[in-house]
Design a protein around this motif. Structure first.
Motif, PDB file in Angstrom:
ATOM      1  N   TRP A 111       4.621   7.529  -8.283  1.00 26.47           N
ATOM      2  CA  TRP A 111       4.660   6.381  -9.190  1.00 26.47           C
ATOM      3  C   TRP A 111       4.138   5.126  -8.495  1.00 26.47           C
ATOM      4  O   TRP A 111       3.348   4.369  -9.067  1.00 26.47           O
ATOM      5  N   THR A 112       4.543   4.914  -7.248  1.00 28.55           N
ATOM      6  CA  THR A 112       4.072   3.721  -6.536  1.00 28.55           C
ATOM      7  C   THR A 112       2.581   3.807  -6.231  1.00 28.55           C
ATOM      8  O   THR A 112       1.899   2.776  -6.171  1.00 28.55           O
ATOM      9  N   LYS A 113       2.068   5.011  -6.038  1.00 30.29           N
ATOM     10  CA  LYS A 113       0.630   5.157  -5.770  1.00 30.29           C
ATOM     11  C   LYS A 113      -0.204   4.752  -6.985  1.00 30.29           C
ATOM     12  O   LYS A 113      -1.371   4.369  -6.845  1.00 30.29           O
ATOM     13  N   MET A 114       0.393   4.836  -8.162  1.00 30.84           N
ATOM     14  CA  MET A 114      -0.306   4.437  -9.376  1.00 30.84           C
ATOM     15  C   MET A 114      -0.105   2.949  -9.682  1.00 30.84           C
ATOM     16  O   MET A 114      -0.986   2.299 -10.246  1.00 30.84           O
TER      17      MET A 114
ATOM     18  N   PRO B 281      -1.845  -0.143  -6.649  1.00 28.22           N
ATOM     19  CA  PRO B 281      -3.250  -0.574  -6.734  1.00 28.22           C
ATOM     20  C   PRO B 281      -3.517  -1.608  -7.827  1.00 28.22           C
ATOM     21  O   PRO B 281      -4.583  -2.238  -7.836  1.00 28.22           O
ATOM     22  N   LEU B 282      -2.560  -1.805  -8.730  1.00 30.98           N
ATOM     23  CA  LEU B 282      -2.726  -2.810  -9.781  1.00 30.98           C
ATOM     24  C   LEU B 282      -2.413  -4.216  -9.281  1.00 30.98           C
ATOM     25  O   LEU B 282      -2.506  -5.183 -10.040  1.00 30.98           O
ATOM     26  N   GLY B 283      -2.020  -4.328  -8.001  1.00 31.68           N
ATOM     27  CA  GLY B 283      -1.788  -5.640  -7.406  1.00 31.68           C
ATOM     28  C   GLY B 283      -0.330  -6.034  -7.281  1.00 31.68           C
ATOM     29  O   GLY B 283      -0.028  -7.192  -6.960  1.00 31.68           O
ATOM     30  N   TYR B 284       0.579  -5.094  -7.500  1.00 35.47           N
ATOM     31  CA  TYR B 284       2.008  -5.394  -7.413  1.00 35.47           C
ATOM     32  C   TYR B 284       2.563  -4.960  -6.058  1.00 35.47           C
ATOM     33  O   TYR B 284       1.839  -4.459  -5.203  1.00 35.47           O
TER      34      TYR B 284
ATOM     35  N   GLU C 105       0.866  -1.188   0.000  1.00 43.15           N
ATOM     36  CA  GLU C 105       0.000   0.000   0.000  1.00 43.15           C
ATOM     37  C   GLU C 105       0.902   1.236   0.000  1.00 43.15           C
ATOM     38  O   GLU C 105       1.524   1.535  -1.008  1.00 43.15           O
ATOM     39  N   ASP C 106       0.982   1.951   1.117  1.00 46.47           N
ATOM     40  CA  ASP C 106       1.892   3.094   1.176  1.00 46.47           C
ATOM     41  C   ASP C 106       3.335   2.604   1.104  1.00 46.47           C
ATOM     42  O   ASP C 106       3.722   1.656   1.785  1.00 46.47           O
ATOM     43  N   SER C 107       4.137   3.270   0.279  1.00 39.83           N
ATOM     44  CA  SER C 107       5.522   2.845   0.094  1.00 39.83           C
ATOM     45  C   SER C 107       6.476   4.005   0.331  1.00 39.83           C
ATOM     46  O   SER C 107       6.156   5.168   0.076  1.00 39.83           O
ATOM     47  N   ASP C 108       7.680   3.665   0.813  1.00 40.15           N
ATOM     48  CA  ASP C 108       8.752   4.645   0.994  1.00 40.15           C
ATOM     49  C   ASP C 108       9.743   4.617  -0.175  1.00 40.15           C
ATOM     50  O   ASP C 108      10.862   5.118  -0.054  1.00 40.15           O
TER      51      ASP C 108
END
Length: 517
Positions: free
Chosen positions: A175-178, A181-184, A142-145
């Motif tokens: 970029w990670t917020k996009m 959510p695609l499951g990666y 979910e949230d990433s650093d």
């Protein structure tokens, strides 16, 4: 081409030689890699340094991180893209391979490695910096650093989602917020360590995007964006940064309520973090109210930024914080203490010390760690030395993280209370503890007390630690010795240690050799 490594730079000649040498000497058994430099109008020797190693150098003008990355990636041929800061020196010859091993998993959208900042860095507070330097791997869904100072990702994910070209900061987070959510998922790999130089002073970014408009109009435009619940993430972040940058303007006073609503209600932790930072520059009661609420945010980053912002507001915030303590979640009391301890107001400082003393004696390890971290941030406030003995009580704890944090905090106290600390215990931890993070923090603490006192016994121990099996420990020792030479003009013989297989240690040794010439 298997991997394309991108290095963005602007006047980084101080570090680029070490960075590029480490890149050129990578042991990469999985195929071939290329190096792409991206020059943002350097006027020093940076370009010529990179030219000795890079396969290609691109030039960019007005710098936006996402735009520069997209331009560079378009010019690469690698199936995977690695991003390395121009002032982040890879620790080992296996840095690239270590990141690459995560690319075998089709569910991994990206991996980022550990970063060890200079031992005197105040870029962020220590609790924040340690998120990126811990030696434990993690998986983020979910949230990433995720941080493009030290990262790698498959090209195919960039083709799905390119970097946002409008935002001035955190293009990697966006970029990670996009992608997530695609499951990666995103991985953190502590063994892909870099030494991240340059960031010493606390981060206080300023950015005013539209110089063709006056300050009042820019403020109004930013407020309109923040009031629009459907505004895109990049627009919202720019609006928050604009209001923070124009906080000196009289017209910005009415922005506090809008920023406060963003802080309390926005879905994204980065946006709430940015709003908290902006509120700390608008000195009114509304800002204080919202920031106190921010101390209960679910994200550490937002709570931490709210605390620092309250501290910046000084006397205006002290009584409201003290009056709110009974209503705060006990897990967040240390953040209130941090705000009070950094406020510069005597009543707030006294309350901070009392709060931290109580938290350190709690039964919750996470609360104890936070309290000790923040005790290290406020060592110069009156009465803080009563915390020394309670912190020292954790030096033999079975929680290695807690022992390491205690070593760090006691090192901070060395500037005012070195004679209250049993340094022999910390010397033993530095030399013999099984955990390398504990040994590293104990080593850095010894460096701080040596700097404060000039005692030769500590300096001899630091010299012995240059032979430790852990590169982190050697790095802590050699950087401490370099600072001792710079500030205390000590004379240290390093005849038997003229080189090291760790590139960061090697860089520090070269700095020492220059100082001793």
């Amino acid at each position: 081409m298997d991997v394309s490594v991108i290095v963005r730079f602007h006047n980084e000649e101080k570090y680029l030689g070490a960075v590029m040498e480490a890149l050129s000497l990578q042991e990469f058994p999985f195929g071939q890699y290329e190096i792409i430099g991206v020059d943002n109008q350097s006027d020093d020797m940076s370009n010529s340094i990179v030219a000795r190693y890079a396969n290609k150098i691109l030039s960019v003008g007005d710098y936006l991180p996402g735009e520069a990355l997209n331009k560079a990636i378009n010019q690469t041929s690698g199936k995977h893209i690695a991003i390395l800061s121009a002032h982040a020196i890879p620790a080992s010859r296996n840095w690239l391979s270590t990141l690459y091993t995560h690319m075998k998993d089709p569910n991994v959208a990206g991996v980022y490695g550990a970063q060890l900042f200079p031992i005197n860095s105040k870029f962020l507070d220590k609790r924040d910096l340690d998120i990126f330097s811990r030696d434990q791997s993690r998986i983020e869904r979910e949230d990433s650093d995720f941080w493009n100072a030290n990262s790698m990702f498959p090209r195919r994910f960039w083709e799905i989602q390119k970097f946002d070209e409008r935002t001035f900061e955190l293009e990697d987070h966006h970029w990670t917020k996009m992608i997530l959510p695609l499951g990666y998922e995103i991985h953190f790999e502590p063994q892909a360590l870099v030494y991240h130089y340059s960031h010493i002073d606390r981060n206080d970014r300023v950015y005013v995007p539209n110089l063709m408009m006056n300050g009042r109009d820019q403020i109004e435009m930013a407020i309109d964006v923040l009031e629009n619940s459907s505004a895109e993430w990049s627009e919202t972040m720019i609006a928050g940064l604009t209001l923070a940058s124009l906080a000196h303007s009289y017209h910005n006073r009415r922005a506090a309520d809008v920023l406060g609503q963003v802080l309390l209600n926005h879905w994204d932790f980065d946006v709430r973090w940015r709003a908290a930072g902006a509120l700390g520059k608008i000195p009114n009661k509304e800002s204080v109210f919202f920031l106190i609420e921010g101390l209960s945010d679910p994200s550490f980053y937002v709570r931490d930024e709210a605390a620092w912002s309250l501290a910046r507001l000084g006397e205006l915030s002290v009584n409201p914080i003290i009056n709110s303590i009974d209503q705060l979640n006990p897990n967040n009391l240390s953040f209130a203490a941090l705000a009070l301890g950094l406020s510069g107001v005597e009543a707030g400082e006294r309350c901070a010390v009392a709060l931290l003393a109580k938290e350190i004696k709690s039964a919750d390890k996470a609360r104890i760690r936070n309290a000790i971290y923040f005790a290290g941030e406020i060592v110069r406030v009156q009465g803080s030395t009563i915390l020394v003995s309670v912190i020292a009580g954790f030096l033999d704890d079975n929680d290695d993280w807690l022992v390491a944090v205690s070593c760090w905090a006691l090192g901070c106290f060395s500037v005012i209370a070195w004679d209250l600390i049993e340094w022999e215990v910390i010397q033993v931890l530095a030399m013999m503890h099984s955990d390398e993070i504990v040994r590293f923090e104990a080593t850095v603490a010894l460096g701080k007390v040596a700097l404060a006192t000039g005692e030769s016994d500590f300096i001899y121990t630091l010299s012995d630690l240059l032979h430790d099996q852990s590169s982190r420990v050697r790095y802590g020792a050699v950087q401490s010795i370099r600072m001792l030479i710079q500030e205390r003009k000590i004379n240290v013989k390093l005849d038997s240690i003229l080189d090291d297989n760790d590139f960061g240690v090697r860089y520090e040794l070269k700095l020492i050799q220059k100082l001793l010439q």
